[in-house]
Scaffold this motif. Structure first.
Motif, PDB file in Angstrom:
ATOM      1  N   PHE A 203     -43.522  15.198  36.169  1.00 13.33           N
ATOM      2  CA  PHE A 203     -43.800  14.999  34.750  1.00 13.33           C
ATOM      3  C   PHE A 203     -43.189  16.106  33.891  1.00 13.33           C
ATOM      4  N   LEU A 204     -42.843  15.728  32.660  1.00 13.39           N
ATOM      5  CA  LEU A 204     -42.380  16.688  31.669  1.00 13.39           C
ATOM      6  C   LEU A 204     -43.562  17.470  31.102  1.00 13.39           C
ATOM      7  N   SER A 205     -43.294  18.691  30.643  1.00  9.69           N
ATOM      8  CA  SER A 205     -44.314  19.437  29.924  1.00  9.69           C
ATOM      9  C   SER A 205     -44.451  18.841  28.524  1.00  9.69           C
ATOM     10  N   GLU A 206     -45.528  19.191  27.834  1.00  6.57           N
ATOM     11  CA  GLU A 206     -45.739  18.696  26.472  1.00  6.57           C
ATOM     12  C   GLU A 206     -44.606  19.147  25.546  1.00  6.57           C
ATOM     13  N   GLU A 207     -44.060  20.336  25.802  1.00  5.94           N
ATOM     14  CA  GLU A 207     -42.973  20.861  24.976  1.00  5.94           C
ATOM     15  C   GLU A 207     -41.677  20.112  25.256  1.00  5.94           C
ATOM     16  N   ASP A 208     -41.398  19.857  26.538  1.00  3.01           N
ATOM     17  CA  ASP A 208     -40.141  19.204  26.914  1.00  3.01           C
ATOM     18  C   ASP A 208     -40.064  17.751  26.455  1.00  3.01           C
TER      19      ASP A 208
END
Length: 348
Positions: A203-208
């Motif tokens: 999963f992507l981070s919230e920022e990415d």
């Protein structure tokens, strides 16, 4: 008298000297001013994450997934429980009608259904997630797999009227339902362990997720046949940052709560389909990989897909492409006619 004069002179001299000395003033302590450094509000860090959604949790997420066959015939809509599924696989079952494999782990809907019969390729998907497989009925190939304990399973052919209940509001075969409580009860009766969590996706981070690029995909239509009975439409809601799903011109919502199905990832894959009988049942290759589209945050990008130990994952340049944290819907369309004929973007 002289002595007194001398003494007085000495005293006067002493006082004169003292008066010339500088009187030391008390040292003033400088007032120390503490500088308060304002820290940016830190986002909460979670000790645990759900493996199928990537969403953080304060409590342990070590729990087995449950994969349920859900009916998608027009007479079965709207369904129950889909809005709480972590991931849904939509694949043709027979004719031009799709069926859903709804996988639950992070949330537990009270009621799920209508529950429909098993197919071998859905069983393989459930096994890839080490999920308890729930269905009502089976094809011949699926029956052999389930009766041979290829996967832990609960089937309505055995528990109709006990764990599975029929709704009087609908006619068979569109009226079989099971509660989450009864699924756990069935697992206990069959001595299945419900502790081990499924393997995790990336999963992507919230920022990415803010940096996702690609072609505009505010509206995506997926077609399974010229008749359009199973066609679906996904519309991006920029305020929510999620996709809404529509089928047969109606938004996909939960029958019991009327809550909509909201999606963060849509993975559309192209797979080889071969019709194997007069009813229109198929043999579908969900292992060899192929072309796909990954749709996230109003953008689409072309990807490849691969089967990694039973999990279907998007790939690019030989590496797994991360999902956005949240719920995922996977559509498998026939390689003939293929993605370009089955998928269209930004339909108005």
């Amino acid at each position: 008298m002289k002595k007194w004069a001398v003494a007085l002179a000495a005293v006067a001299l002493l006082f004169s000297g003292c008066s010339k000395e500088k009187v030391k003033e008390p040292v003033k302590k400088e007032k120390v001013v503490e500088k308060v450094v304002e820290k940016e509000a830190e986002k909460p860090e979670f000790p645990y994450y759900f493996p199928l959604t990537g969403v953080g949790s304060q409590t342990s997420t070590e729990e087995r997934a449950i994969a349920v066959m859900v009916n998608n015939h027009p007479k079965a809509r709207p369904q129950s429980g889909l809005n709480k599924a972590d991931i849904v696989y939509e694949v043709l079952a027979e004719g031009d009608i799709t069926r859903f494999l709804a996988v639950f782990q992070s949330e537990k809907p009270a009621n799920i259904g209508p529950v429909r019969s098993a197919r071998d390729y859905y069983i393989e998907l459930a096994k890839g997630l080490d999920a308890l497989y729930v269905a009502h009925g089976w094809s011949e190939e699926a029956k052999q797999m389930l009766e041979g304990n290829y996967v832990d399973n609960i089937n309505g052919m055995v528990y109709d009227g006990t764990l599975f209940q029929r709704s009087s509001a609908r006619k068979a075969p569109h009226n079989s339902y099971i509660t989450y409580e009864n699924i756990l009860k069935g697992a206990e009766q069959k001595n299945y362990s419900m502790e081990k969590s499924p393997p995790s996706f990336t999963f992507l981070s919230e920022e990415d997720r803010k940096n996702i690029t690609g072609n505009e995909a505010n509206s995506v239509k997926v077609s399974y046949s010229s008749g359009g009975i199973s066609d679906s439409l996904y519309q991006y809601d920029s305020a929510l940052g999620k996709y809404k799903r529509f089928s047969g011109g109606e938004q996909t919502v939960d029958l019991d709560s009327n809550e909509p199905v909201l999606l963060d990832n849509i993975l559309i894959i192209e797979a080889i389909h071969n019709v194997i009988d007069s009813v229109g049942r198929r043999d579908i290759d969900l292992t060899s990989g192929g072309k796909g589209y990954l749709i996230q945050m109003g953008k689409e990008s072309e990807v490849e897909w691969a089967n990694r130990n039973g999990r279907i994952v998007p790939m690019k340049n030989g590496e797994e492409v991360p999902f956005v944290q949240g719920r995922t819907w996977v559509n498998a369309v026939p390689a003939n006619p293929g993605l370009q004929s089955s998928v269209s973007f930004n339909m108005q």
